[in-house]
Design an enzyme around this catalytic site. Structure first.
Site, mmCIF file in Angstrom:
data_model
loop_
_atom_site.group_PDB
_atom_site.id
_atom_site.type_symbol
_atom_site.label_atom_id
_atom_site.label_comp_id
_atom_site.label_asym_id
_atom_site.label_seq_id
_atom_site.Cartn_x
_atom_site.Cartn_y
_atom_site.Cartn_z
ATOM 1 N N LYS A 1 -5.784 -5.974 -2.709
ATOM 2 C CA LYS A 1 -7.214 -6.077 -2.979
ATOM 3 C C LYS A 1 -7.687 -4.697 -3.451
ATOM 4 O O LYS A 1 -7.210 -3.668 -2.957
ATOM 5 C CB LYS A 1 -7.922 -6.464 -1.669
ATOM 6 C CG LYS A 1 -9.406 -6.764 -1.773
ATOM 7 C CD LYS A 1 -9.917 -7.239 -0.403
ATOM 8 C CE LYS A 1 -11.380 -7.645 -0.436
ATOM 9 N NZ LYS A 1 -11.829 -8.174 0.881
ATOM 10 N N SER B 1 -14.184 -12.508 0.321
ATOM 11 C CA SER B 1 -14.175 -11.609 -0.811
ATOM 12 C C SER B 1 -12.771 -11.311 -1.345
ATOM 13 O O SER B 1 -12.638 -10.813 -2.452
ATOM 14 C CB SER B 1 -14.857 -10.291 -0.427
ATOM 15 O OG SER B 1 -14.139 -9.655 0.615
ATOM 16 N N SER C 1 -13.150 -12.875 5.129
ATOM 17 C CA SER C 1 -12.755 -12.618 3.743
ATOM 18 C C SER C 1 -11.268 -12.737 3.445
ATOM 19 O O SER C 1 -10.873 -12.722 2.283
ATOM 20 C CB SER C 1 -13.234 -11.228 3.317
ATOM 21 O OG SER C 1 -14.622 -11.272 3.072
#
Lengths: 481, 485
Positions: B79, B154, B178
């Protein structure tokens, strides 16, 4: 006319004497090239986290104990949020509603009268960086030097117990003395290691409610503390006398014009939005940990002063001079350990060593010279004089040229400087001097007894200062009687 | 035949060990796949040159019989919230466009030390704020099972990359769900470890007291292996736990016979999608058949958790994001401006959701409101923690749905922030309590969208969680299904 009484509280920021910053391992050394002592952590780069410097905590505990505070076994780190380019994270890590220490006091003396100023709290925090405004380069630009950012501080907040500018200055001086004794802060005000904000208000005598206060920011000398507060008290009196009201605001001391100037009013003051810093666990201290630090505390100036006068038999005057500074007191005690005659050592330290340091006129150079080896040398020197091995004159000569690594005893041996105290070798010299100066002898006999010094001086000159002056004195008097 | 990029990380590791495949081949397979699925918007940065160099080095280590563990040579991606030295790191925000960090985060360094091949950085909601990946500052990402739908957020890019074979495993972060929510929406396994289990140093902070790093993988075994590498105490993170790391794969096949599994009744309230409910209930039946003891329990403060969560998270975020002021890094558009104008101009580059949360958090912390909002939220947090403590006195793990619905359509919730916030309704309590939680595939809707089940355990009980998840995974093959792309 209304008589007013000033009410003053001080917030003193003291830089803790650590090698590294409060939450990273960057150096805290003063005077380095711009932005040399920085890393991702103290620059507030994305993703960084603070790691507490335990040594800073130890020093804060020392400060708290030295000022008679309660040290809290549990304190908390909070974030003080505001925007400024010198604050890289957009918040300062500080302690807010759970500080490390509270409720201490400081005894302050002004013109022989002592008073107690209560200390409300001591909390730890990191320092901000420094904005550098440079109109010369590329016109009207500002830069930031982050070297100072993240340096550990304690903020020592007094109760509003101070009633005069002189008392405020005395408080600062005593506080600095104690912090230096504790080894907590070097107290170097020029380098900003110790600086203070003063909250000043006035109220009619007899009134118990506090008046509206102004805050004088970032004062960095004892003189300025006194001057700024004196000025501010008078200014506030004039405002009230002319029917005005005091506006709560932050003011700066203009050292050139010797006036305080408004910096910003409290109406635009920040809402700091304090909240516990989620990156740092609560600071939890075992009671035994605190007690260990208590046992390591040095003797503080007030206790030392008392001991010097009662146990060592020094005069109040001498004891005051010797205890004014921790380094000097320590030096005195080390020399005393070499030769245990307090008055003699005190005289030498005060009259010779301190005078010599004063001519160097530099605190840091002085501290650097007050070494253990130097104390050893002074102790030996005093011992040589007191044991009548050398004369005071010879001792001063040796002292003047003393270098690191020298041993006074060895110098005396190697250069044959031992005092001559045997009558057999002095008497012929006296006879010689008297024979050479018949007129002076006549004058002496006619009643000019002050001529004695002349004869003694001549004999001393003959022996290169080695003759025992007391003995010479006695012998000459005997011969001329 | 299974394509190379469809292998799990541990299957690849086996083939690497047996010299059937080289790390370069595996890396190339991923790079080609990334190229072919560009439309999904999974990656924000691909470092093909760097990845191939790392793969080559790994192959050389293997030839010299000097590998660094089971993940040596396995291509992974991160990420874009993880700080990677010299590699762009934007946290999905224009405010960090062009930012190349001067250091590696702790978990990044651990992966590098383990010999992992780093392919690049994955798309995410800006500063990890979002449940759909539509708030990426650059481009929204798309669900590989239906590109008209969101991948969840996310860590949406992470879930896509694993589901579609763009990396063999990924690391995401989970502040309120997330990792788990996008894992559920994309049909992969996602683990949020116990708060403090994995270092946060070098991970861009959203809400410091809630953020936790964790893996998204194709199956539970991969999840255990990645956790093994990244878990452990870090002296650079004062909140990281100084607790020994157990062997997460040791008991993973032990099954659930005799385990007590709790079903929190508050998680099966009306509002949950019927197909999701049915799939989760079927999974509970499976556990019962496997010998687990199922009982209903209660987490009475569940209703308050989401409101409290959005106060705590936004309050911390408003402070954590203050450093993005354009003074030290990141773009600064006009250096000729005055100070306040410069701040305004720099910070106007935050996206709408980030601005909304900063405003919310600033308000929650402001003088006069602190007690009513932040203070109260912290009290709720304590009650939520107590609920779980009571639950774990009665059972070993809890079973809930991961998300109340399968992947929704792009744009469907964007205009309604509150509806968007409810996408995390089943996951936030776990963050509030600092517990480990895992999401794994438990079925598909009739439209072919993945459904996830969430397992929750007591602090530091990741091994139990993995073992429980693995027991289910052995019974069903949901995790073997791959999106048709």
């Amino acid at each position: 006319m209304t008589r007013y009484e000033p009410v003053i509280g001080l917030e003193v920021h003291a830089q803790l004497r650590t090698q590294s910053k409060l939450f990273c391992s960057c150096s805290t050394a003063f005077g380095a090239d711009v932005n040399l002592h920085t890393c991702a952590v103290c620059l507030g780069m994305p993703g960084v986290l603070p790691v507490l410097n335990r040594h800073a905590v130890d020093l804060a505990i020392r400060a708290g104990l030295g000022l008679g505070c309660t040290i809290h076994p549990r304190s908390q780190w909070s974030r003080k949020n505001y925007f400024y380019p010198d604050l890289p994270k957009g918040y300062q890590i500080s302690q807010y509603d759970q500080p490390i220490a509270t409720d201490g006091q400081l005894i302050v003396e002004v013109d022989g009268a002592t008073s107690t100023v209560r200390i409300m709290r001591i909390h730890m925090e990191e320092d901000a960086a420094k904005n550098v405004h440079d109109d010369l380069i590329a016109g009207n630009r500002s830069y930031v030097d982050f070297n100072r950012g993240g340096t550990p501080l304690v903020e020592i907040v007094s109760q509003p117990d101070i009633r005069s500018a002189a008392q405020a200055a005395a408080y600062m001086k005593t506080l600095r003395q104690i912090l230096r004794y504790l080894g907590v802060c070097d107290g170097n005000m020029e380098e900003g290691s110790l600086r203070c904000d003063a909250n000043v208000s006035i109220r009619p005598v007899g009134e118990t409610k506090l008046g509206t206060r102004t805050e004088l920011k970032n004062i960095n000398s004892f003189r300025f503390v006194q001057q700024a507060i004196e000025y501010e008290i008078e200014r506030q009196k004039e405002v009230l006398a002319s029917g005005g009201t005091i506006v709560q605001e932050t003011r700066l001391w203009d050292t050139q014009a010797k006036v305080t100037r408004s910096m910003r009013s409290k109406e635009e003051a920040h809402d700091y939005r304090y909240f516990p810093d989620p990156d740092l666990p609560n600071l939890v201290l075992e009671p035994s940990y605190i007690e260990n630090i208590r046992t390591e505390l040095p003797e503080l100036p007030a206790a030392k002063l008392k001991r010097y006068t009662t146990e060592l038999g020094l005069s109040n005057y001498d004891a005051n001079i010797l205890t004014e500074d921790a380094e000097i007191a320590l030096f005195f005690e080390k020399a005393l350990a070499v030769f245990k005659k307090p008055k003699a050592i005190a005289n030498w330290v005060i009259n010779e060593v301190l005078r010599k340091l004063k001519t160097q006129n530099d605190d840091t150079a002085a501290a650097a010279t007050l070494t253990d080896a130097y104390a050893q040398q002074i102790g030996e020197l005093v011992e040589l004089v007191e044991d009548n091995i050398i004369s005071g004159k010879i001792a001063k000569d040796i002292f003047a040229d003393l270098k690191a690594g020298d041993s006074p005893k060895r110098i005396v041996d190697e250069h044959g400087l031992k005092q001559v105290s045997d009558v057999g070798s002095i008497e012929p010299l006296i006879d010689e001097v008297l024979a050479k100066n018949p007129e002076s002898v006549a004058k002496y006999k006619a009643g000019r007894t002050n001529m004695l010094g002349f004869f003694v001086g001549q004999v001393m000159k003959q022996t290169g200062g080695k003759a025992n002056p007391k003995l010479v004195n006695e012998l000459i008097q005997k011969k001329l009687s | 035949m299974t394509k190379l990029y469809e292998l799990t990380a541990h299957e690849l590791a086996q083939k690497l060990a047996q010299n059937e495949i080289s790390s370069i081949e595996a890396t190339q397979a991923c790079l080609e796949r990334i190229e072919a699925t560009n439309n999904l918007g999974a990656y924000l940065h691909v470092d093909s040159v760097g990845a191939l160099a790392l793969a080559k080095a790994s192959d050389e280590r293997r030839r010299a019989n000097n590998t660094n563990g089971p993940l040596d040579g396995v291509p992974m991606a991160l990420k874009d919230i993880f700080l990677t030295e010299g590699m762009p790191t934007t946290c999905g925000s224009k405010i960090l466009a062009g930012f190349k960090p001067p250091y590696n985060g702790t978990v990044v360094q651990k992966l590098k030390d383990a010999g992992v091949v780093l392919l690049g950085k994955l798309n995410m909601d800006e500063f990890a704020m979002g449940s759909s990946n539509e708030y990426s500052g650059f481009t929204p990402a798309r669900n590989p099972w239906d590109p008209e739908r969101v991948p969840g957020g996310s860590s949406g890019g992470c879930a896509i990359a694993v589901a579609a074979g763009l990396a063999f495993a990924t690391l995401g972060t989970d502040t309120g769900g997330s990792i788990r929510q996008p894992a559920a929406l994309c049909g992969v396994v996602g683990l949020k470890p116990t708060y403090s289990r994995v270092s946060r140093f070098g991970v861009i902070a959203y809400a410091s007291s809630l953020d936790q790093v964790g893996p998204l993988t194709k199956d539970v075994t991969d999840c255990a292996q990645v956790l093994q590498v990244i878990a452990g105490h870090d002296p650079h993170d004062s909140t990281s736990a100084d607790v020994a790391v157990p062997d997460y794969t040791k008991d993973i096949e032990q099954g659930v016979s005799g385990l007590r599994l709790g079903i929190p009744k508050e998680y099966f309230a009306p509002g949950i999608d019927a197909q999701v409910r049915a799939a989760v209930e079927a999974a509970i039946k499976t556990y019962e058949q496997l010998g687990a003891k199922i009982s209903e329990i209660s987490l009475p403060h569940t209703d308050y958790a989401i409101a409290a969560y959005y106060l705590v998270a936004t309050a911390e975020a408003s402070s954590n994001l203050a450093r993005y002021d354009g003074v030290r890094y990141g773009p600064r558009r006009d250096p000729g401006l005055g100070l306040n104008e410069m701040y305004d101009d720099t910070r106007s580059q935050f996206g709408s959701e980030v601005k909304r949360r900063i405003m919310l958090g600033t308000y929650a912390l402001s003088a006069g409101y602190y007690d009513a909002y932040y203070g109260k939220a912290q009290k709720v947090r304590t009650l939520v923690q107590r609920d779980f403590a009571n639950a774990f006195a009665q059972c070993d793990a809890l079973i809930t749905p991961t998300s109340p619905s399968p992947a929704f359509k792009l744009g469907e919730n964007v205009s309604d922030p509150i509806k968007m916030y409810l996408a995390d309704v089943f996951t936030v309590s776990v963050n509030m309590a600092g517990l480990p939680g895992i999401s794994l595939p438990c079925g598909f809707t009739k439209d072919g969208l993945p459904i996830g089940i969430q397992l929750i355990a007591a602090p530091m009980a990741e091994a139990l969680l993995l073992r429980t998840a693995r027991a289910y995974e052995r019974e069903h093959k949901w995790h073997l299904q791959r999106p048709a792309l």
